[in-house]
Design a protein around this motif. Sequence first.
Motif, short mmCIF file in Angstrom:
data_model
loop_
_atom_site.label_atom_id
_atom_site.label_comp_id
_atom_site.label_asym_id
_atom_site.label_seq_id
_atom_site.Cartn_x
_atom_site.Cartn_y
_atom_site.Cartn_z
N PRO A 25 86.84 127.87 14.76
CA PRO A 25 86.91 126.41 14.68
C PRO A 25 87.39 125.91 13.32
CG PRO A 25 84.65 127.13 14.41
CD PRO A 25 85.46 128.38 14.64
N SER A 61 82.88 122.53 18.46
CA SER A 61 83.43 122.62 19.82
C SER A 61 84.68 121.78 19.98
CB SER A 61 82.38 122.21 20.85
OG SER A 61 81.81 120.96 20.52
N HIS A 64 87.43 124.01 18.52
CA HIS A 64 87.73 125.06 19.51
C HIS A 64 88.56 124.47 20.65
CE1 HIS A 64 85.43 128.55 18.18
NE2 HIS A 64 84.35 127.82 18.00
N PHE A 65 88.17 123.28 21.11
CA PHE A 65 88.81 122.69 22.28
C PHE A 65 90.28 122.35 22.01
CE2 PHE A 65 89.22 118.76 25.10
CZ PHE A 65 89.46 119.48 26.25
N TYR A 70 88.20 126.85 24.01
CA TYR A 70 86.89 126.40 24.47
C TYR A 70 86.74 126.72 25.96
CZ TYR A 70 82.73 123.43 24.48
OH TYR A 70 81.45 122.96 24.58
N TRP A 281 75.38 127.79 26.07
CA TRP A 281 76.37 126.71 26.15
C TRP A 281 75.66 125.49 26.69
CZ3 TRP A 281 80.91 126.06 30.11
CH2 TRP A 281 81.83 125.12 29.62
N GLY B 268 83.25 134.74 23.56
CA GLY B 268 83.22 133.46 24.26
C GLY B 268 82.78 133.60 25.71
#
Lengths: 342, 342
Positions: A25, A61, A64-65, A70, A281, B268
Amino acid sequence: MTDLPKSMFATIQKFDGYSGSATGPVIDNAADWLENAEIPVPTPGPGQVLIKLRTASVNPSDIHFIKGEYGQPRVQGTPAGFEGCGDVVATGAGAEALQGQRVAFVASGSGAWAEYALTQAQMCIPLRPDISDDDGAAQIVNPLTAMAMVEIARSEGDAFVVSAATSQLGKLMCGLGRDLGLKPIAMVRRAETVELLKSHGAAEVVVTTEDDPVAKFAAISAQYKPRVFLDAVSDQLSEQVFCAMPNGARWVSYGKLSNEQPKLTQMGQLIFMNKRIEGFWLTQWMMSTPPEEQMRVVAEVQARFADGRWKTDVSAYVPLNKIISDLADALKKSDGKVIITP
Amino acid sequence: MTDLPKSMFATIQKFDGYSGSATGPVIDNAADWLENAEIPVPTPGPGQVLIKLRTASVNPSDIHFIKGEYGQPRVQGTPAGFEGCGDVVATGAGAEALQGQRVAFVASGSGAWAEYALTQAQMCIPLRPDISDDDGAAQIVNPLTAMAMVEIARSEGDAFVVSAATSQLGKLMCGLGRDLGLKPIAMVRRAETVELLKSHGAAEVVVTTEDDPVAKFAAISAQYKPRVFLDAVSDQLSEQVFCAMPNGARWVSYGKLSNEQPKLTQMGQLIFMNKRIEGFWLTQWMMSTPPEEQMRVVAEVQARFADGRWKTDVSAYVPLNKIISDLADALKKSDGKVIITP
């Protein structure tokens, strides 16, 4: 919706789907992934609400996305940003009760890094008036993750381990652990943060950049017998920490700050010591936890922010129209949340 | 105990404790770890029984154990060997009911690779007359492991993966899976064993030494959606198989035939796909499973051996006094159990 504009400023995704990479990230330049655009203001469908943004938070996140790393695919041309705080200015059928309310939300229809965001009504939490907009912007992802993961830790004993403990989430978990009578063991990179972590609730702090952190951790582990490792880093040091934990230990990975691929050096510990490696998660937790339990947790979160036991440390404010130019630098400070403002 | 000798022939451990190594269940020369000795015949204490050996089996766990790589420490000078079949010839207080019975046993007091073994009464299973001594020698470790692990598989769906499937345990699990209406997916090294595995119950067989076994497995995984991987190998290929499994998959390691340290290449998946990595150890299962459930499983095991659904394929018989010279070579055949005889 009479007084709503037709279009809005938004920071949108440049790419679709998954990247296939796993680089962590971190970004050097937000322009690699995002661009500014004027796009139509979305219209809420059944069960949805339109929210005029007050504040949005930037979580790992989110990074990551936008990088396609993600658990859900990107959609090119749609605003980035999962989490924010704002006012409900339009509602679809069945969501009318939220009209006019100030809410914390997770965006499920159109992202939070825009003047207006779209989401499902059940992704909104009406905010008590004594919660600030900054705390409202970071009311869901980190606090619910902290509540859910510390509950996992509590189910296994009275000590647990937190890596990357200077993160906002790390501090929340240390404070919550202490308040519940548990013993948080914090892993940090910088020696100068030891006292900060202790003031936030850590019973012990291990500095991973000093000599032989595994031996230091092993001595602490032998004393406290932590059974749960809440790990945002997931590198080889994480594996060594896990190996130094006692029988029955659970390595719960919820993030991948490192792009190292850890080797399993002691598979026999899984077999003979009843250890296991798993993930956490929040999306999965939300799908599998009964609504009444989620409501109890949400109420506890707001109570903790309202009375000051928790607070959101803000490291920088970045206006929407400066995300492209300023976000990467703002994220380099590691001592608080970056908050996006309209 | 009037007609019992004072001393007995035994194959004893040369070393104490753990070795600290993890080189796998393979030996070049049994003399590196074991030696012959004439030692006193043990006397059963309260709750114990003395068993005159008929047959003993050689499991991978025996080899891990003599090398100091198992979940319990070696004791220098005591006989090796966990599992066998024999006649109870003396009993301590509280164990009198077993006097004279032919039993399958796991040795807990003095090992099975000796003329007489010592164990707790509850580690003995009285054998039906229609169970052979060969089947009796391998009645506990493999069959109970198969029953317990296939039950884990069944709790998660109707397909599961078995590595090292040509092992005695692998074949038991394929057969049991088929009989329960499940779909075992077998991983084997040699193409010539494919038909054998199918006859034993495998729905699909992947040959790991052929081109791109991961792609072949991935296609099968997409069709069958196996949720449990019962793995005796625990190497990098195991990790790749696990990565090719669907949401919610469990990698259950119960052995370490490889000494490779697998890297976790897709952390992940643990986070976003609710996957986990864990171990299975029969000793742990026995300690945590209620006695009535264990008795039900034991009765089912004997029924399966009695009616021929299961049988012990014997690859070699090795007399006690030839273990040092012959065991390493006998173990090189991979198509059945080595049975030790007095």
